[in-house]
Design an enzyme around this catalytic site. Structure first.
Site, PDB file in Angstrom:
ATOM      1  N   GLN A 254      -4.765 -10.809 -39.486  1.00 29.53           N
ATOM      2  CA  GLN A 254      -4.390 -12.217 -39.309  1.00 29.53           C
ATOM      3  C   GLN A 254      -5.629 -13.098 -39.179  1.00 29.53           C
ATOM      4  O   GLN A 254      -5.678 -14.212 -39.693  1.00 29.53           O
ATOM      5  CB  GLN A 254      -3.504 -12.364 -38.075  1.00 29.53           C
ATOM      6  CG  GLN A 254      -3.177 -13.792 -37.691  1.00 29.53           C
ATOM      7  CD  GLN A 254      -2.315 -14.502 -38.714  1.00 29.53           C
ATOM      8  OE1 GLN A 254      -1.614 -13.860 -39.496  1.00 29.53           O
ATOM      9  NE2 GLN A 254      -2.359 -15.820 -38.725  1.00 29.53           N
ATOM     10  N   GLU A 255      -6.655 -12.570 -38.518  1.00 30.00           N
ATOM     11  CA  GLU A 255      -7.870 -13.354 -38.294  1.00 30.00           C
ATOM     12  C   GLU A 255      -8.735 -13.456 -39.544  1.00 30.00           C
ATOM     13  O   GLU A 255      -9.204 -14.536 -39.895  1.00 30.00           O
ATOM     14  CB  GLU A 255      -8.694 -12.725 -37.156  1.00 30.00           C
ATOM     15  CG  GLU A 255      -8.066 -12.845 -35.785  1.00 30.00           C
ATOM     16  CD  GLU A 255      -8.104 -14.260 -35.237  1.00 30.00           C
ATOM     17  OE1 GLU A 255      -7.385 -14.534 -34.277  1.00 30.00           O
ATOM     18  OE2 GLU A 255      -8.846 -15.103 -35.783  1.00 30.00           O
ATOM     19  N   SER A 256      -8.971 -12.335 -40.219  1.00 32.71           N
ATOM     20  CA  SER A 256      -9.985 -12.334 -41.294  1.00 32.71           C
ATOM     21  C   SER A 256      -9.563 -11.637 -42.573  1.00 32.71           C
ATOM     22  O   SER A 256     -10.369 -11.549 -43.508  1.00 32.71           O
ATOM     23  CB  SER A 256     -11.250 -11.646 -40.777  1.00 32.71           C
ATOM     24  OG  SER A 256     -11.018 -10.253 -40.574  1.00 32.71           O
TER      25      SER A 256
END
Length: 487
Positions: A322-324
């Site tokens: 989700q972040e990267s």
């Protein structure tokens, strides 16, 4: 005799005055030249003091704060301008358009950045930069009611809302002769979300809002639909004080033309106004490609972190995706970087020396998530504890606490994620965020953030089980083949 003496004295005095005056004229001219040579422009003043002051109104596409710091389309655009001038950016928030107009050019604002339409009325008392977007004014109605196609078809006696001093109100003023007998209200402290909510719930029949703001927020209040366009396309731009010195305005135009040419402006527009990734076929296909081509590089690292901190490796993997998207070199416009997209303050707090080192990033991100989770009241149990910790990791612990306060005020359970997630989006509306401690937050983001991570983790769990099943089938097949060969 006395008269003659008096005349000589007066004459002498006048001569001295004339001589002094002849000396004062060049001195005055010299002083004027010195003054003109030392007068600095607005641009030079900003560069000399080392910071640029921007006025804005908090909102989803202007300026807000989350767990990773300051953000928002207008904020990032203004931050880029400050970087372009090699100075810092200072943000001053006002509550409404009237406050913005009053503050512009004062001690708190070199310019205003709030998605302003460049209307003819505003041009009477503001200077505008080059345009960086387009918008229009739209009339909204509630889905399920009769859709009007013009002002003439508005229901007599109905309520028509607009934001005071907005481009929509200006347009309605110009159309006043065409309005039927409706109750037109210019709401002083409203924002677009507030008007959309009233249409969605049926509290008001119609509202005029900015199309750009409506587009970004339409998923929150889907019953608030566009009836017809009230105005032609309008450009959006920054506003500057109405005065002769345009040095700062000229610099802003140079900056805007530069980022238009190098593609940075379009990238920023896409970040905030493009379609968000949803769980459709294309999104699922992309995720599975990443599972196959990127996850194997990091799976052992996720397992190591999970073992060290006694947590679920698939949850950590879902957070990192989700972040990267499992990109250890990832970088956002706000400067967060790495596999877990850490800010510099978070990285320093967690002892990270290199945010692009996947192991350092994951270990620090995991510890920070667990630290956030530990701050929650002990009475919050699983799985709600995990979902709230994730929301806090995204939006910030303080904003989560504000949402829990709103949940409790509404008579719901602040310890259940199901109830809290319904109230997080209210932090985007002035009538709610003005009553809590930390103010505005883009409350829909943590809701989507948690939903996405849960979805990714479920897929990873299914993928892992399917992988184990196939490996077991392969081992059974090899054993059977070996047994047959031995016989």
């Amino acid at each position: 005799m006395k008269g003659s003496l008096a005349r000589r004295i007066i004459g002498t005095a006048l001569l001295r005055v004339m001589r002094l005056g002849s000396l004062m004229i060049p001195l005055a001219c010299t002083a004027a030249l010195l003054h003109s040579s030392t007068t600095i422009s607005d641009l030079q003043r900003v560069q000399a003091r080392g910071y640029l002051k921007v006025i804005t109104i908090p909102g989803p596409i202007t300026y807000y704060q989350n767990a990773k710091g300051d953000t928002g389309f207008e904020y990032l655009l203004a931050k880029g301008f400050a970087d372009y001038l090699d100075v810092k950016l200072r943000v001053s928030q006002v509550n409404n358009l009237n406050g913005l107009a009053v503050s512009l050019g004062g001690p708190n604002g070199d310019f205003a950045a709030a998605g302003l339409s460049t209307t003819l009325e505003r041009r009477k008392y503001m200077l505008f930069s080059d345009s960086y977007g387009n918008t229009s004014q739209e009339l909204l109605y509630k889905l399920g009611t009769k859709r009007p196609k013009s002002f003439a078809e508005l229901k007599p006696g109905s309520t028509l809302l607009s934001i005071a001093n907005s481009a929509g109100s200006e347009q309605l003023q110009a159309e006043a002769s065409n309005l039927p007998q409706v109750n037109w209200q210019q709401v002083q402290l409203a924002d677009t979300l507030g008007l959309m909510e009233q249409i969605h719930s049926g509290e008001a029949e119609y509202a005029v809002v900015d199309s750009m703001a409506h587009e970004v927020n339409q998923s929150l209040y889907p019953n608030a639909r566009i009836a017809f366009q009230v105005s032609e396309q309008q450009t959006t731009a920054w506003a500057f004080p109405f005065r002769n010195d345009t040095s700062l305005l000229d610099a802003a135009n140079d900056y805007l033309r530069t980022i238009e040419a190098n593609g940075k402006l379009e990238k920023l527009r896409e970040q905030f106004f493009g379609h968000n990734e949803r769980f459709n076929i294309a999104g699922s296909q992309l995720f599975m490609r990443r599972v196959n081509d990127r996850l194997p590089k990091f799976e052992e690292l996720f397992r190591e972190a999970a073992s060290e901190f006694n947590t679920d490796w698939q949850l950590l993997a879902a957070i990192a995706y989700q972040e990267s998207h499992w990109n250890a070199k990832a970088k956002s416009p706000t400067g967060v970087r790495g596999l877990m997209m850490l800010t510099w303050p978070t990285a320093r707090e967690m002892g990270v020396k290199n945010r692009l080192n996947a192991r350092q990033s994951l270990m620090a991100g995991t510890q920070y998530y667990l630290k956030t989770k530990k701050r929650l009241p002990e009475r919050i149990t699983e799985p709600d504890r995990t979902w709230m910790a994730l929301a806090s990791y995204n939006v910030g612990f303080g904003h989560l606490e504000d949402a829990r306060v709103l949940t409790e005020r509404a008579g719901k359970n602040p310890d259940l994620w199901e109830d809290v997630r319904e109230h997080l989006p209210l932090l985007e509306q002035k009538k709610y965020y003005s009553t809590v401690k930390r103010g505005f937050a883009r409350g829909r983001e943590p809701v989507s953030y948690v939903q996405n991570i849960r979805h990714y983790r479920d897929i990873l769990q299914w993928h892992h089980l399917e992988k184990e099943r196939k490996e077991m089938e392969k081992e059974e097949q090899e054993f059977a083949e070996k047994l047959a060969a031995d016989m």
